[in-house]
Structure formats: structure tokens, C-alpha cells
Design an enzyme around this catalytic site. Structure first.
Site, PDB file in Angstrom:
ATOM      1  N   TRP A  97       0.818  -1.214   0.000  1.00 51.26           N
ATOM      2  CA  TRP A  97       0.000   0.000   0.000  1.00 51.26           C
ATOM      3  C   TRP A  97       0.850   1.262   0.000  1.00 51.26           C
ATOM      4  CZ3 TRP A  97      -4.913   1.452  -0.766  1.00 51.26           C
ATOM      5  CH2 TRP A  97      -5.295   2.738  -0.351  1.00 51.26           C
ATOM      6  N   GLU A 150      -0.825  -1.859  -5.881  1.00 47.91           N
ATOM      7  CA  GLU A 150      -2.124  -1.357  -5.449  1.00 47.91           C
ATOM      8  C   GLU A 150      -2.367   0.063  -5.985  1.00 47.91           C
ATOM      9  OE1 GLU A 150      -3.003  -1.963  -1.265  1.00 47.91           O
ATOM     10  OE2 GLU A 150      -1.669  -3.660  -1.167  1.00 47.91           O
TER      11      GLU A 150
END
Length: 385
Positions: A97, A150
Site C-alpha cells: 500500500w 495497489e
């Protein structure tokens, strides 16, 4: 069928307080898992942990460690677990992330959030990345690579519409390189989203694209959690990982909706490893919680306070939740609609999490759907002391 049980290990857990969350690979019980994904490796970037002078882009797409002791301490300790479980496989997960977050408070993603898109956009960039990843995995004893981009095509996170085609090319070329590798044949997996990501595709198109990706992968680690949290799009408290239906009336965020979208998109069930959280998402609600009115759906002002060990607002590890339940600081509730527990305090903190009962429901569901197994994020957030 032999089920997979994949666990992610967070290499930053080594920095948590001693006795209150500090966790190293040698604390893992390898008999409980079939695969361990080491989170994370990076590419094209040197962190301050590795070189305290400055974080910087390297100008290439070669794999780099994240922590100063990954290569000398953490990797060897992880691989040593195979002595206790010879069937255990380890994978290096690349990205994460923060790596893809342009607003990363750790000062990583602000440098790196475009790297996946840039790397995948050219044949030369993809080859440099693939060759480096395979060589790095062999050098440090990993049995595979797990890609955690991501997300491809997400314009707010450094992506472009061409990412979808470029990611397919990356996976196709990665699979070809693995097949032609004269060393141990590596596994290739990805961390895949629970809902559609990227603006250029409809939901139906997105999952059909993901099915194309699956053709080059051993399996997908489905991130079926973080459906709700103290996120910009959430206006009221919601359940982190609702099983059969959303905590929002009429909403479509749930594990069931994700699994059905995957299957309807043509993703083989034998390549779906269902993600399960060992942590909770927390909120600071704006209306009083009482013993008769304490469920989801309450307005909130922001994330709940940071845990003593994990030190992240809006997030508590399972062991932190248990400690606060034990002390009486939190009281437990159960949401029948989503098959998940929650906890709340009289001062307005509300926590959605999973426990052994809710995970048992999720495991029963994956067995019913004949999926490949379960994945947990993360090993070090579970109760271990």
C-alpha cells in the site's frame, strides 16, 4: 484438495515495543502455514532504513530490501522455518500500500507511487524487473514472488489506463521467464483487490481482465477486508470484513459479493485464496454508544486512537483488541447480519474486527465455494503472547 494457508509477515513488526507487539520470523509457528509472504520488498528505491543518508530512487527497476537487516537477519530467520516444516514455501511480496501511496506519511510512496506503472510500460523495464526478481528470490531462498501493485489503472495512485494491458504483459513475460529458468521453478502470485479498481473499466470488465491475469498466476491472494474503515468514502461506521452482506443497508461490499464477482468474471476457484484480517478498523463516533445501541452505521469524526504497539490511528491488532476487552476498556458485540464481532467503549470508540468465530464462518464459506484456501493479513497482528 489440500488447502493453502498463506500468511503475510510484516517486516516492520520488529520495531514494535518488546513484549507488546515486537515480532520476528522465528516467533512464527510454521506448522500452521503452507506459505509465508514476506512483506515487503521494493524495487527502484533505497529506503532510509537501508541508507540513512537519504531515501532515493535508484534509476532502475531492480529489487531492493526495505529494512537494513532484511538480507542478514530477517530473510535467514524466515527460511530457517523450513527446517521445522519442510513443506513450507516462502515468497517475497513486492510493493504494498505505502509503495503506491502518493500521500504516504512514511515518505516512501511519495517517491515510488508511479514506479509500477513506469516499469510495466516498456519491455525493457519489465525485463529488468523480472530478471532482478528471479535472481533475488534464488539468492535469498524464496520459493516465489508475490506482486502487490495497489492498483493497476488507479489514476489517484500513480496509475494509467494502459496499466491493464501492461500488467498482463508483465505477468505473461514473468511466467515465461519462470518456465525458462534453469533454477527452481518459482511461484508467481498477486495480492488482488476485493472490488474493482481503476477508472477505465466497468466492474464486469475489471474482473474479466483479472481472469486473464489469473492465467499466468499460481493463485491470487484476495484482499477481502478493508471494505470499511475511517476512509474518505465512509460516512458512518462499517464492518471491516462482512461475510454475506454489507453492513451498509443495500451496499455491495462483502466477502460474498467479492467471491461472486471473481467467479462470474471467470477466475478459477482453484486459484482464489480468500483473505482474512487479524486486525480491526476503528472509528471515533460522534453519538453516544449504549448497551442497547452500539452497532455499525453510526456517524464518526475520524479514526480511533492508535494502539500502543501498532501505533496507527484507525487500526488495532487482534492482540491489542483482546487486551482492551480483557481490561474492560472495550465491550464486545456481535453483528448477525455480517457474521462479525465488534467492540465499543462508552467514550465513543468503535472497532470492527474478526475473531475465531467469525473466521470459522469465513472458512466454512470458502469450503462451501471450494476455493483454494485462506490468506491472513498479518501473522504478527494475531495473538502470539
Amino acid at each position: 484438495m489440500a488447502y493453502k494457508l498463506v500468511g503475510y509477515y510484516e517486516n516492520w513488526a520488529q520495531y514494535r515495543p518488546e513484549g507488546k507487539g515486537k515480532f520476528l520470523p522465528d516467533q512464527i509457528d510454521p506448522s500452521l502455514l503452507t506459505h509465508i509472504n514476506f512483506a515487503f520488498g521494493f524495487f527502484g528505491f533505497i529506503t532510509k532504513s537501508v541508507d540513512p543518508k537519504n531515501p532515493r530512487l535508484t534509476g532502475n527497476y531492480k529489487i531492493e530490501p526495505v529494512e537494513w537487516n532484511d538480507q542478514t537477519v530477517l530473510y535467514p530467520a524466515l527460511q530457517k522455518l523450513k527446517q521445522k516444516n519442510p513443506n513450507l514455501k516462502t515468497l517475497l511480496s513486492i510493493g504494498g500500500w505505502s509503495f503506491n501511496d502518493p500521500q504516504d506519511t512514511n515518505g516512501i510512496g511519495t517517491f515510488t507511487y508511479k514506479l509500477f506503472s513506469q516499469m510495466a510500460s516498456s519491455a525493457a523495464g519489465r525485463k529488468e524487473f523480472i530478471d532482478s526478481a528471479i535472481a533475488y528470490a534464488h539468492k535469498y531462498g524464496f520459493d516465489g514472488i508475490d506482486l502487490d501493485w495497489e492498483y493497476p489503472g488507479d489514476r489517484a495512485r500513480g496509475g494509467t489506463d494502459s496499466d491493464f494491458d501492461n500488467f498482463l504483459a508483465l505477468l505473461k513475460e514473468f511466467r515465461s521467464a519462470i518456465n525458462n529458468d534453469k533454477g527452481q521453478k518459482l511461484l508467481l502470485t498477486i495480492a488482488s483487490p476485493a472490488i474493482k479498481k481503476g477508472e477505465a473499466k466497468t466492474s464486469e470488465q475489471f474482473f474479466a481482465w483479472l481472469a486473464q491475469c489469473a492465467g499466468y498466476l499460481d493463485w491470487l491472494n484476495v484482499m477481502s477486508y478493508d471494505y470499511h474503515g475511517a476512509f474518505p468514502d465512509d460516512k458512518v461506521t462499517g464492518v471491516n470484513a462482512p461475510l454475506l452482506q454489507d453492513s451498509t443497508p443495500g451496499g455491495t461490499f462483502s466477502v460474498r459479493h467479492t467471491v461472486e464477482a471473481y467467479l462470474n468474471g471467470g477466475i478459477p476457484k482453484e486459484k482464489m485464496v480468500l483473505g482474512m484480517p487479524t486486525y480491526g478498523r476503528t472509528f471515533k463516533v460522534t453519538s453516544p454508544l449504549t448497551d442497547t445501541d452500539n452497532g455499525p452505521g453510526k456517524p464518526y469524526s475520524g479514526p480511533g486512537g492508535a494502539g500502543k504497539a501498532t501505533q496507527t490511528p484507525g487500526f488495532l491488532a487482534y492482540y491489542e483488541i483482546l487486551e482492551r476487552l480483557s481490561s474492560g476498556d472495550l465491550k464486545q458485540g456481535w453483528d448477525n447480519a455480517t457474521h462479525t464481532p465488534y467492540a465499543y467503549s462508552k467514550n465513543g470508540e468503535w472497532v470492527s474486527y474478526d475473531d475465531s468465530e467469525s473466521l470459522a464462518y469465513k472458512v466454512s464459506y470458502l469450503i462451501e465455494k471450494d476455493l483454494a484456501g485462506a490468506m491472513i493479513w498479518a501473522i504478527d497482528d494475531d495473538k502470539f503472547f
